[in-house]
Design an enzyme around this catalytic site. Structure first.
Site, PDB file in Angstrom:
ATOM      1  CD  GLN A   1       6.373   7.055  12.443  1.00 13.74           C
ATOM      2  OE1 GLN A   1       6.285   7.226  11.321  1.00 13.74           O
ATOM      3  NE2 GLN A   1       5.825   8.231  13.055  1.00 13.74           N
TER       4      GLN A   1
ATOM      5  CB  SER B   1      -0.933  -0.049   1.196  1.00 10.16           C
ATOM      6  OG  SER B   1      -0.319  -0.299   2.491  1.00 10.16           O
TER       7      SER B   1
ATOM      8  CD  GLN C   1      11.618  15.946   2.944  1.00  3.99           C
ATOM      9  OE1 GLN C   1      12.017  14.815   2.412  1.00  3.99           O
ATOM     10  NE2 GLN C   1      10.761  16.481   2.821  1.00  3.99           N
TER      11      GLN C   1
ATOM     12  CG  PHE D   1      10.038  13.877   7.886  1.00  5.29           C
ATOM     13  CD1 PHE D   1       9.770  15.032   7.986  1.00  5.29           C
ATOM     14  CD2 PHE D   1       9.802  13.118   6.867  1.00  5.29           C
ATOM     15  CE1 PHE D   1       8.927  15.965   7.005  1.00  5.29           C
ATOM     16  CE2 PHE D   1       8.995  13.798   5.596  1.00  5.29           C
ATOM     17  CZ  PHE D   1       8.677  14.973   5.760  1.00  5.29           C
TER      18      PHE D   1
ATOM     19  CG  ASP E   1       1.021  14.566  16.263  1.00  7.23           C
ATOM     20  OD1 ASP E   1       1.119  14.295  17.398  1.00  7.23           O
ATOM     21  OD2 ASP E   1       1.747  13.870  15.470  1.00  7.23           O
TER      22      ASP E   1
ATOM     23  CB  ALA F   1      -6.216   6.749  18.028  1.00  9.52           C
TER      24      ALA F   1
ATOM     25  CG  HIS G   1       1.352   1.803   4.633  1.00  9.75           C
ATOM     26  ND1 HIS G   1       0.208   2.085   3.946  1.00  9.75           N
ATOM     27  CD2 HIS G   1       1.812   3.150   5.002  1.00  9.75           C
ATOM     28  CE1 HIS G   1      -0.202   3.250   4.327  1.00  9.75           C
ATOM     29  NE2 HIS G   1       0.661   3.937   4.871  1.00  9.75           N
TER      30      HIS G   1
ATOM     31  CD  GLU H   1       0.701   7.691   5.280  1.00 11.77           C
ATOM     32  OE1 GLU H   1       0.542   6.552   5.699  1.00 11.77           O
ATOM     33  OE2 GLU H   1       1.320   8.768   5.742  1.00 11.77           O
TER      34      GLU H   1
HETATM   35  P1  FAD Z   1      -3.060   7.429  19.773  1.00 11.34           P
HETATM   36  O1  FAD Z   1      -3.105   6.012  19.718  1.00 11.34           O
HETATM   37  O2  FAD Z   1      -4.179   8.097  20.747  1.00 11.34           O
HETATM   38  O3  FAD Z   1      -1.603   7.777  20.758  1.00 11.34           O
HETATM   39  C1  FAD Z   1      -1.036   8.887  21.001  1.00 11.34           C
HETATM   40  C2  FAD Z   1      -0.332   8.986  22.410  1.00 11.34           C
HETATM   41  O4  FAD Z   1      -1.093   8.799  23.458  1.00 11.34           O
HETATM   42  C3  FAD Z   1       0.475   7.669  22.804  1.00 11.34           C
HETATM   43  O5  FAD Z   1       1.616   8.196  23.491  1.00 11.34           O
HETATM   44  C4  FAD Z   1      -0.232   6.913  23.515  1.00 11.34           C
HETATM   45  O6  FAD Z   1       0.649   6.048  24.514  1.00 11.34           O
HETATM   46  C5  FAD Z   1      -0.981   7.861  24.354  1.00 11.34           C
HETATM   47  N1  FAD Z   1      -2.225   7.390  24.690  1.00 11.34           N
HETATM   48  C6  FAD Z   1      -3.237   6.483  23.761  1.00 11.34           C
HETATM   49  N2  FAD Z   1      -4.374   6.319  24.840  1.00 11.34           N
HETATM   50  C7  FAD Z   1      -4.095   6.933  25.945  1.00 11.34           C
HETATM   51  C8  FAD Z   1      -5.014   7.040  27.130  1.00 11.34           C
HETATM   52  N3  FAD Z   1      -6.353   6.406  27.172  1.00 11.34           N
HETATM   53  N4  FAD Z   1      -4.665   7.726  28.013  1.00 11.34           N
HETATM   54  C9  FAD Z   1      -3.259   8.355  27.853  1.00 11.34           C
HETATM   55  N5  FAD Z   1      -2.472   8.533  26.821  1.00 11.34           N
HETATM   56  C10 FAD Z   1      -2.889   7.523  26.001  1.00 11.34           C
HETATM   57  N6  FAD Z   1      -1.048  12.313  11.641  1.00 11.34           N
HETATM   58  C11 FAD Z   1      -1.891  13.168  11.022  1.00 11.34           C
HETATM   59  O7  FAD Z   1      -2.103  14.371  11.699  1.00 11.34           O
HETATM   60  N7  FAD Z   1      -2.370  12.839   9.816  1.00 11.34           N
HETATM   61  C12 FAD Z   1      -2.383  11.681   9.322  1.00 11.34           C
HETATM   62  O8  FAD Z   1      -2.803  11.373   8.169  1.00 11.34           O
HETATM   63  C13 FAD Z   1      -1.496  10.702   9.814  1.00 11.34           C
HETATM   64  N8  FAD Z   1      -1.230   9.345   9.232  1.00 11.34           N
HETATM   65  C14 FAD Z   1      -0.377   8.666  10.087  1.00 11.34           C
HETATM   66  C15 FAD Z   1      -0.348   7.238   9.713  1.00 11.34           C
HETATM   67  C16 FAD Z   1       0.466   6.256  10.125  1.00 11.34           C
HETATM   68  C17 FAD Z   1       0.482   4.814   9.561  1.00 11.34           C
HETATM   69  C18 FAD Z   1       1.243   6.665  11.312  1.00 11.34           C
HETATM   70  C19 FAD Z   1       1.836   5.446  12.117  1.00 11.34           C
HETATM   71  C20 FAD Z   1       0.999   8.064  12.100  1.00 11.34           C
HETATM   72  C21 FAD Z   1       0.252   8.836  11.148  1.00 11.34           C
HETATM   73  N9  FAD Z   1       0.101  10.090  11.614  1.00 11.34           N
HETATM   74  C22 FAD Z   1      -0.826  11.112  11.043  1.00 11.34           C
HETATM   75  C23 FAD Z   1       0.682  10.657  13.079  1.00 11.34           C
HETATM   76  C24 FAD Z   1      -0.287  10.141  14.230  1.00 11.34           C
HETATM   77  O9  FAD Z   1      -1.219  11.236  14.204  1.00 11.34           O
HETATM   78  C25 FAD Z   1       0.825  10.831  15.431  1.00 11.34           C
HETATM   79  O10 FAD Z   1       2.013   9.972  15.372  1.00 11.34           O
HETATM   80  C26 FAD Z   1       0.082  11.134  16.704  1.00 11.34           C
HETATM   81  O11 FAD Z   1       1.033  11.637  17.724  1.00 11.34           O
HETATM   82  C27 FAD Z   1      -0.611  10.107  17.458  1.00 11.34           C
HETATM   83  O12 FAD Z   1      -1.449   9.189  16.677  1.00 11.34           O
HETATM   84  P2  FAD Z   1      -2.101   7.861  17.307  1.00 11.34           P
HETATM   85  O13 FAD Z   1      -3.457   7.472  16.346  1.00 11.34           O
HETATM   86  O14 FAD Z   1      -0.925   7.041  17.393  1.00 11.34           O
HETATM   87  O15 FAD Z   1      -2.767   8.253  18.766  1.00 11.34           O
END
Ligand code: FAD
Length: 282
Positions: free
Chosen positions: A174, A13, A210, A214, A107, A121, A264, A15
């Site tokens: 990641q 896949s 770059q 990142f 973020d 998430a 991916h 992205e």
């Molecule tokens: P979460 O799963 O919510 O986790 C984030 C942090 O919060 C972690 O440290 C986790 O341990 C902590 N956490 C989770 N649940 C709890 C809880 N209940 N209590 C306390 N802490 C908690 N970013 C974008 O803006 N747009 C995108 O399109 C995008 N695509 C991505 C695609 C992939 C494949 C990846 C790996 C990352 C992508 N990101 C994107 C980046 C991502 O949004 C960031 O890494 C963000 O900081 C965390 O997102 P997450 O969904 O992993 O968050």
């Protein structure tokens, strides 16, 4: 016309980020056409956290589906957005025919204070499952080298498990350059009872400076030996490209041999660095 065929024994896949200008759209279309030849399972489109009304993600997903005939998969982030904004995007994606989504926290851009209705998430995954049942196959993010904001690796693994318990069907990691981090992560989550496929995210190297920037932001580690060899080539762009493709192809091969369920690729909307890797794998 011959149908595209994947050169690899596992699904691929790709992205993309959503193009915003005409020039970016031309580049996007060109890259999609080139990468389509590798028969990807889907192409996903990132989403800028906290800016749903300004986002070009839906139109880009639509462009993939109607202009290119590929499975376009939207990313959806929850931070900075209201439940209603998220609901209307999900409705839109259903109307576009999407049955797969990458669900993330996102973020917030620096300086943006609005945190939104959902904080993690896992809450977004829960909302999608509660309101759309099994209409979407949900992918979530995974961090073999631990999310940079996590208190510690064990806590991060438990938070990852919470996303799966909320209803995630699969995960994309990641990027990383140390395959052992991936294998260790998979073994750890299996011990916690998580059985979903975990697809490694692969970042081909187009521009080493770059990549360093990142990687600092997202907590991905660049092995010292790799950084030193890249630096030693200085401005010798061709040698840097060759080394980058060799390193990433070897990483992919280790992952395939070790049982990764797919690859991916983060394209940054460029085809060449990925083509260089895939050529080495065929
Ligand atoms: P979460 O799963 O919510 O986790 C984030 C942090 O919060 C972690 O440290 C986790 O341990 C902590 N956490 C989770 N649940 C709890 C809880 N209940 N209590 C306390 N802490 C908690 N970013 C974008 O803006 N747009 C995108 O399109 C995008 N695509 C991505 C695609 C992939 C494949 C990846 C790996 C990352 C992508 N990101 C994107 C980046 C991502 O949004 C960031 O890494 C963000 O900081 C965390 O997102 P997450 O969904 O992993 O968050």
């Amino acid at each position: 016309m011959t149908s595209p065929v994947s050169p690899l024994p596992i699904p691929l896949s790709f992205e993309f980020y959503p193009p915003k200008t005409d020039d970016q759209r031309v580049q996007f279309d060109r890259t999609v056409r080139k990468l389509k030849a590798h028969a990807p399972q889907f192409m996903s489109v990132t989403f800028g956290a906290g800016g749903s009304t300004l986002s070009h993600t839906p139109e880009t997903v639509q462009r993939l589906r109607s202009d290119h005939g590929v499975v376009g998969v939207p990313h959806l982030t929850c931070v900075g957005g209201s439940r209603e904004e998220i609901r209307s995007l999900l409705k839109l994606y259903r109307a576009l025919g999407c049955d797969r989504i990458v669900a993330l926290r996102g973020d917030l851009p620096s300086g943006m204070a609005r945190t939104g209705d959902l904080r993690h998430a896992s809450e977004l995954v829960q909302l999608i499952r509660d309101e759309h049942g099994d209409q979407f196959k949900i992918e979530v993010a995974a961090y073999p080298e631990t999310h940079p904001q996590a208190d510690d690796a064990h806590v991060d693994l438990r938070h990852f498990k919470a996303k799966v318990e909320a209803g995630a069907d699969g995960a994309i990691t990641q990027y990383f350059y140390n395959p052992d981090a991936y294998f260790r992560f998979v073994a750890d989550v299996r011990r916690l009872g998580v059985g979903i496929p975990i697809v490694p995210g692969i970042m081909p190297i187009a521009n080493f400076s770059q990549l360093r920037r990142f990687s600092e932001a997202c907590g991905a580690e660049i092995p010292r030996w790799m950084a030193q060899r890249m630096r030693a080539f200085g401005d010798d762009v061709d040698s840097v490209r060759e080394l980058a493709a060799d390193v990433v192809a070897q990483l992919c091969q280790r992952l395939i041999d070790g049982g990764a369920p797919g690859l991916h690729f983060y394209t940054l909307n460029l085809a060449r660095p990925i083509q260089a890797v895939l050529q080495r794998l065929t």
